[in-house]
Design an enzyme around this catalytic site. Structure first.
Site, PDB file in Angstrom:
ATOM      1  N   GLU A  58       0.840  -1.203   0.000  1.00  0.00           N
ATOM      2  CA  GLU A  58       0.000   0.000   0.000  1.00  0.00           C
ATOM      3  C   GLU A  58       0.878   1.258   0.000  1.00  0.00           C
ATOM      4  OE1 GLU A  58      -3.504   1.797   2.995  1.00  0.00           O
ATOM      5  OE2 GLU A  58      -2.401  -0.035   3.480  1.00  0.00           O
ATOM      6  N   LYS A 129      -9.490   2.279  -2.212  1.00  0.00           N
ATOM      7  CA  LYS A 129      -9.755   1.681  -0.904  1.00  0.00           C
ATOM      8  C   LYS A 129     -11.110   2.132  -0.374  1.00  0.00           C
ATOM      9  CE  LYS A 129      -7.415   1.055   3.576  1.00  0.00           C
ATOM     10  NZ  LYS A 129      -6.175   1.404   4.332  1.00  0.00           N
ATOM     11  N   CYS A 162      -5.591  -3.307   2.601  1.00  0.00           N
ATOM     12  CA  CYS A 162      -5.433  -3.269   4.058  1.00  0.00           C
ATOM     13  C   CYS A 162      -6.751  -3.462   4.800  1.00  0.00           C
ATOM     14  CB  CYS A 162      -4.740  -1.964   4.448  1.00  0.00           C
ATOM     15  SG  CYS A 162      -3.976  -1.973   6.092  1.00  0.00           S
TER      16      CYS A 162
END
Length: 300
Positions: A58, A129, A162
């Site tokens: 990331e 995300k 994540c």
């Protein structure tokens, strides 16, 4: 020191065999040019080892812990026009690779914690995300592109970043849209009250998501401590049955995980026994078929 963990799977049919690599390393905050160069060198090394699908951490070109929005804005790039994406597109084309790399994206005035999805022929698309963690909420907008699935010559690829992995809907919506592998650029941080004798929570969630949805998971974390924030490492590649095939990697050292996957197993092994199949056994009379997604077709 960079170490490699390379696993091979024997006696597998060749119809969807691909060597996948997760590159665990330590980006340096604000050192974008150096981070790009280091990522390309690691991609080239993984490709020399036979990798054809490569996952990077990331925000791997910029670093993660921004002091202020202006810093995040200056380090972000338009996709695919920026220098980071250009470098990854060049190496993907030159070496015949698919790459999933975490990047700070700038779209007008909006910033997103994103992943660039790249193939040998160029830029394939963007994942943004959906679930922001902690102070990311000060800099980024929540993702607005849903959970796309890219149909590539290697197989059907989905992406999460994540904290997205804390939500079972992430895995399920990817699987219902045909994904065979979920690529996860990540910057995992310690969870409260983590027992020292158990796997880190992020690894447990990746394994359970893979198992419950019959889908491979390839998660590339970073290591190091950035502006006081430690990161977990522990990258891993998980079989579609839920068991680790490579990793967890070191908690502190840069490392490359590589393993040969037959992505066809994401379909072949979804049945748990004669009676049970996690996707077909869903009680869609009790809850929505696609859990709120606007996708039109499921592939189970």
């Amino acid at each position: 020191m960079i170490t490699e963990d390379v696993r091979t799977m024997q006696e597998k049919p060749p119809e969807a065999l691909v060597r996948v690599a997760c590159l665990q390393f330590e980006p340096k905050i604000g050192q974008k040019e150096a981070n790009i160069a280091r990522s390309v060198a690691r991609i080239e090394a993984a490709a020399a080892g036979g990798a054809r699908l490569i996952v990077l951490p990331e925000l791997c070109n910029s670093g993660y812990v921004f002091n202020e929005r202006a810093e995040a804005h200056d380090l972000a790039e338009e996709l695919p026009a920026g220098p980071s994406c250009a470098a990854w597109i060049e190496v993907a084309h030159r070496l015949g690779l698919h790459i999933v790399a975490g990047i700070a994206e700038r779209d007008g005035a909006a910033l997103y914690n994103s992943a660039a999805v790249i193939g040998p022929e160029g830029f394939l698309g963007t994942y943004r995300k959906n679930h922001l963690w902690g102070e990311e909420n000060l800099f980024f907008e929540p993702g607005d592109l849903g959970i796309p699935v890219w149909r590539t010559p290697l197989g059907r690829i989905a992406v999460a970043i994540c904290y997205d992995g804390w939500f079972p809907e992430t895995y399920r919506l990817a699987a219902l849209q045909g994904a065979e592998i979920l690529c996860v650029p990540t910057n995992w941080v310690p969870m409260p009250e983590q027992p020292v004798n158990l796997p880190v929570m992020a690894n447990i969630l990746a394994m359970s998501g893979a198992h419950s949805n019959g889908m491979f998971v390839a998660a590339a974390d970073r290591v190091g401590n950035e502006r006081g924030q430690p990161f977990l490492g522990c990258s891993l590649i998980v079989d579609s049955t839920g068991w680790p095939l490579a990793g967890p990697a070191s908690a502190t050292e840069e490392q490359v995980l590589m393993v040969d996957l037959n992505l066809a197993d994401a379909r072949r092994k979804r049945a748990l026994n004669t009676f049970n199949h996690p996707l077909r056994d869903r009680r869609t009379d009790m809850y929505g078929e696609m859990l709120g997604s606007d996708a039109r077709r499921s592939w189970y």
